[in-house]
Enzyme design. Structure first.
Site, PDB file in Angstrom:
ATOM      1  N   HIS A  34      51.130  39.362  59.486  1.00  0.00           N
ATOM      2  CA  HIS A  34      50.091  38.555  58.829  1.00  0.00           C
ATOM      3  C   HIS A  34      49.088  37.975  59.826  1.00  0.00           C
ATOM      4  O   HIS A  34      47.995  37.546  59.435  1.00  0.00           O
ATOM      5  CB  HIS A  34      50.729  37.437  57.990  1.00  0.00           C
ATOM      6  CG  HIS A  34      51.220  36.258  58.752  1.00  0.00           C
ATOM      7  ND1 HIS A  34      52.555  36.080  59.073  1.00  0.00           N
ATOM      8  CD2 HIS A  34      50.580  35.180  59.278  1.00  0.00           C
ATOM      9  CE1 HIS A  34      52.693  34.950  59.727  1.00  0.00           C
ATOM     10  NE2 HIS A  34      51.520  34.382  59.865  1.00  0.00           N
ATOM     11  N   ASP A  47      57.060  41.530  58.142  1.00  0.00           N
ATOM     12  CA  ASP A  47      56.049  40.706  58.815  1.00  0.00           C
ATOM     13  C   ASP A  47      56.088  40.892  60.323  1.00  0.00           C
ATOM     14  O   ASP A  47      55.937  39.937  61.089  1.00  0.00           O
ATOM     15  CB  ASP A  47      56.225  39.227  58.453  1.00  0.00           C
ATOM     16  CG  ASP A  47      54.979  38.404  58.792  1.00  0.00           C
ATOM     17  OD1 ASP A  47      53.896  38.994  58.884  1.00  0.00           O
ATOM     18  OD2 ASP A  47      55.116  37.181  58.973  1.00  0.00           O
ATOM     19  N   LEU A  96      68.126  52.995  47.498  1.00  0.00           N
ATOM     20  CA  LEU A  96      69.090  53.421  46.479  1.00  0.00           C
ATOM     21  C   LEU A  96      68.471  53.642  45.115  1.00  0.00           C
ATOM     22  O   LEU A  96      68.871  54.534  44.379  1.00  0.00           O
ATOM     23  CB  LEU A  96      70.210  52.375  46.340  1.00  0.00           C
ATOM     24  CG  LEU A  96      71.144  52.183  47.528  1.00  0.00           C
ATOM     25  CD1 LEU A  96      72.203  51.144  47.186  1.00  0.00           C
ATOM     26  CD2 LEU A  96      71.807  53.502  47.910  1.00  0.00           C
ATOM     27  N   GLY A  97      67.508  52.801  44.748  1.00  0.00           N
ATOM     28  CA  GLY A  97      66.920  52.905  43.420  1.00  0.00           C
ATOM     29  C   GLY A  97      67.696  52.127  42.373  1.00  0.00           C
ATOM     30  O   GLY A  97      67.957  52.639  41.283  1.00  0.00           O
ATOM     31  N   ILE A 124      69.359  44.686  41.297  1.00  0.00           N
ATOM     32  CA  ILE A 124      70.586  43.920  41.498  1.00  0.00           C
ATOM     33  C   ILE A 124      70.353  42.454  41.174  1.00  0.00           C
ATOM     34  O   ILE A 124      69.211  41.993  41.098  1.00  0.00           O
ATOM     35  CB  ILE A 124      71.112  44.038  42.940  1.00  0.00           C
ATOM     36  CG1 ILE A 124      70.046  43.552  43.938  1.00  0.00           C
ATOM     37  CG2 ILE A 124      71.554  45.454  43.250  1.00  0.00           C
ATOM     38  CD1 ILE A 124      70.536  43.471  45.369  1.00  0.00           C
ATOM     39  N   GLY A 152      49.336  28.769  64.004  1.00  0.00           N
ATOM     40  CA  GLY A 152      49.045  29.224  65.368  1.00  0.00           C
ATOM     41  C   GLY A 152      50.286  29.632  66.125  1.00  0.00           C
ATOM     42  O   GLY A 152      50.221  30.396  67.081  1.00  0.00           O
ATOM     43  N   ASN A 153      51.459  29.117  65.686  1.00  0.00           N
ATOM     44  CA  ASN A 153      52.739  29.524  66.279  1.00  0.00           C
ATOM     45  C   ASN A 153      53.198  30.894  65.785  1.00  0.00           C
ATOM     46  O   ASN A 153      54.068  31.518  66.402  1.00  0.00           O
ATOM     47  CB  ASN A 153      53.847  28.523  65.947  1.00  0.00           C
ATOM     48  CG  ASN A 153      53.940  27.379  66.939  1.00  0.00           C
ATOM     49  OD1 ASN A 153      53.703  26.241  66.595  1.00  0.00           O
ATOM     50  ND2 ASN A 153      54.281  27.706  68.184  1.00  0.00           N
ATOM     51  N   SER A 154      52.654  31.342  64.665  1.00  0.00           N
ATOM     52  CA  SER A 154      53.101  32.596  64.059  1.00  0.00           C
ATOM     53  C   SER A 154      53.044  33.745  65.047  1.00  0.00           C
ATOM     54  O   SER A 154      52.017  33.969  65.700  1.00  0.00           O
ATOM     55  CB  SER A 154      52.232  32.931  62.841  1.00  0.00           C
ATOM     56  OG  SER A 154      52.453  32.025  61.796  1.00  0.00           O
TER      57      SER A 154
END
Length: 475
Positions: free
Chosen positions: A116, A146, A274-275, A278, A217-219
C-alpha cells in the site's frame, strides 16, 4: 534535635533505597542503543509521487468555478492552490506525495516495504540514512499480504539480518525503525502483544501484534527483536485518531521474504487453493454436530470442479489438520493452504458426521477471480412459517439451474428464532444438520422432530457465500 537527626537519616536511607531500586530496574530494562546504531542504516525513507487526473472543474470539484480571487484568498492564508485552479496546467492533472518506510534485504539494492506504500506510484524515491537518494523500480507488489519489493541501483549497502518470527514470545521486547510523519530513522519500542492474529479481510497473514508506537509513515519499516534481527514488516494500526493507540500489526518476516522471493523470480505470486467456503466452529455449531470441541474449520460451501470437490471434501466436513498442520481456528486454514505449492498432494484430516477420516487432496492454484451463481430472491406467495420461524418455498427450475441443479429452499420470510439467528428474506436454505433440503415438507418434518432447547445447524446460501447458522429450537 535527636528526632530531627533520626528523621534526616531515615530520609537519606529512603532516598538511597529508591535510587538503588531505580538502578536495579534500569538494569533490567533493555538497551536499544546498539540496535539503533547497527540497524538504523538498513532502514530507508520512501517518498512516493503520484499523478492524479482532475476533472477540469474549479478546485477539482464539479461546478466550482476557477476563481482568481479565491486563489488569492487561499494564498493569503498559506493554503496552496488546489487542483483545477488557474495556473495549474489546464486544471487537469496534479501531483500528490506520500511517505513510507522500507528496509534493505540485500546489499545490491533490494528493499522490502508495504504494497500500500507504493501502490499507484508514478515515482518512488528512496533516501538512505547517509542522505543519498535513488529512484527505485517496483519489482512487484502483493496486495493480499501487503508486501512489495523495490530495487535501487546501488551496491555495498548495509542489509538486515533476518530472524525467526516463530521464536517470538508474547511479552518479548521488540523495536521499530521508520519515518513516522516523515521523521526519518525514528525508533520506537514495546512488547509483543499477541501472535498469529487474524484481522478482518486479511486471510493470508498471521499478524504479530505489538504495542510499539506505529504512526503514518512507519508503514513498510522493520520490526526488530533484541538481537537486531528483523522479525516483521510494520503494516497496520488500529486507531480512532489516526495515530498510535498501542495496537500495531506486523507481517511476519518469513511470509514477507517468501513473497519477495516469488516477486523477484517470476514477478507474480502462486498460492495454494481449494475452492471452499469456511466458517468458525462455534459452541452452538459443535453441539449441533455432536462435537466435544470447537477447533477446526467448518466447510460451508464447495465450488464445483474445484480441488476440494475433486478431492472428496463435502459441505459439513470439519478440517482438523491440513498437510500435518493443526487447524485450531478457521483463520488458520487459508494461510496454511496458500503456503502450499500448487499441485502438491497433501493429507487432510476431517470429521464427517461424527467420524474421523483422512483424505489425500491435490492443492490447486488460486485463480484471480471467482464468480458463483446468485439465486433470485423474489417470490410472491407466502406459505405458513415453521417451528423456528421460517417461511419457505421450493426453488423454481431457473433458480435451481443457477445452483447447478442443487436443491434448496428460498426464505420468503424469517421471524422468531430464525430471524434472531440472522437468517433473512432471500436466503436459500441448502441443508439441516448435514441433511440436504429437498422439499419444504421434509425440512419442516426434520425441524419438528428436534426436541425443544436443542440447537440445529442450518446451511444457508446468501449471495455468493454459504455458512452454517446455529438456531436454538424454542420450547
Amino acid at each position: 534535635m535527636m528526632k530531627q537527626w533520626i528523621s534526616a537519616v531515615l530520609l537519606t536511607c529512603s532516598m538511597s533505597l529508591t535510587i538503588f531500586a531505580m538502578q536495579v530496574q534500569a538494569k533490567d530494562l533493555p538497551d536499544f542503543t546498539e540496535l539503533a546504531e547497527k540497524q538504523g542504516p538498513t532502514v530507508v525513507n520512501i517518498s512516493i509521487t503520484s499523478v492524479v487526473h482532475g476533472n477540469g472543474g474549479g478546485m477539482g470539484f464539479p461546478g466550482m468555478p476557477n476563481d482568481e480571487n479565491l486563489q488569492e484568498l487561499l494564498r493569503r492564508f498559506g493554503i496552496p492552490g488546489m487542483p483545477g485552479m488557474p495556473g495549474q496546467e489546464g486544471g487537469q492533472d496534479y501531483k500528490t506525495q506520500s511517505l513510507g518506510s522500507g528496509f534493505i534485504i540485500s546489499s545490491d539494492g533490494y528493499i522490502l516495504t508495504n504494497a500500500h506504500v507504493v501502490s499507484e506510484a508514478d515515482e518512488v524515491l528512496v533516501k538512505l540514512s547517509d542522505k543519498r537518494e535513488f529512484k527505485a523500480k517496483i519489482i512487484g507488489a502483493d496486495k493480499r499480504t501487503d508486501v512489495a519489493l523495490i530495487k535501487i541501483e546501488a551496491t555495498g549497502l548495509p542489509k538486515v539480518v533476518v530472524g525467526d518470527p516463530g521464536a517470538l514470545k508474547v511479552g518479548e521486547w521488540v523495536a521499530a525503525i521508520g519515518s513516522p510523519f516523515g521523521l526519518e530513522n525514528t525508533m520506537t519500542a514495546g512488547i509483543v502483544s499477541a501472535k498469529g492474529r487474524a484481522l478482518p479481510q486479511e486471510n493470508y497473514v498471521p499478524f504479530i501484534q505489538t504495542d510499539v508506537a506505529i504512526n503514518p509513515g512507519n508503514s513498510g519499516g522493520p520490526l526488530f527483536n533484541l538481537r537486531g534481527e528483523v522479525v516483521g514488516v510494520n503494516s497496520q494500526i488500529y486507531s480512532k485518531s489516526g495515530g498510535s493507540m498501542g495496537l500495531s500489526f506486523s507481517i511476519p518476516i518469513d511470509v514477507a521474504i517468501d513473497i519477495s522471493n516469488q516477486l523477484k523470480s517470476s514477478g507474480r505470486i502462486s498460492r495454494g487453493w481449494l475452492g471452499i467456503g469456511i466458517q468458525e466452529v462455534t459452541k452452538d455449531l459443535a453441539d449441533s454436530f455432536g462435537l466435544k470441541q470447537t477447533s477446526g474449520a467448518l466447510i460451508a460451501g464447495v465450488e464445483k470442479n474445484s480441488p476440494a470437490d475433486k478431492g472428496g471434501l463435502e459441505v459439513g466436513d470439519i478440517i482438523l489438520k491440513f498437510d500435518g498442520k493443526p487447524i485450531v481456528t478457521s483463520a488458520d486454514l487459508p494461510r496454511v493452504v496458500a503456503s502450499i505449492k500448487p499441485g502438491k498432494v497433501v493429507p487432510v484430516e476431517i470429521v464427517r458426521k461424527g467420524a474421523s477420516k483422512t483424505l489425500q487432496l491435490g492443492v490447486g492454484e488460486m485463480p484471480n477471480e471467482q464468480a458463483d451463481a446468485q439465486p433470485s430472491s423474489k417470490e410472491p406467495a407466502k406459505p405458513e412459517s415453521n417451528k423456528i420461524g421460517l417461511t419457505l418455498r421450493e426453488l423454481t427450475p431457473q433458480q435451481k439451474k443457477k445452483l447447478n441443479g442443487k436443491n434448496g429452499l428460498l426464505v420468503v420470510e424469517s421471524v422468531g428464532a430464525a430471524a434472531q439467528a440472522g437468517i433473512r428474506r432471500g436466503d436459500v436454505i441448502l441443508g439441516l444438520n448435514n441433511n440436504e433440503s429437498q422439499s419444504v415438507d421434509l425440512f419442516n418434518k426434520q425441524i419438528n422432530a428436534v426436541a425443544a432447547g436443542k440447537t440445529v445447524a442450518v446451511l444457508v446460501l446468501r449471495g455468493e457465500n454459504t455458512l452454517y447458522v446455529p438456531i436454538k429450537v424454542s420450547k
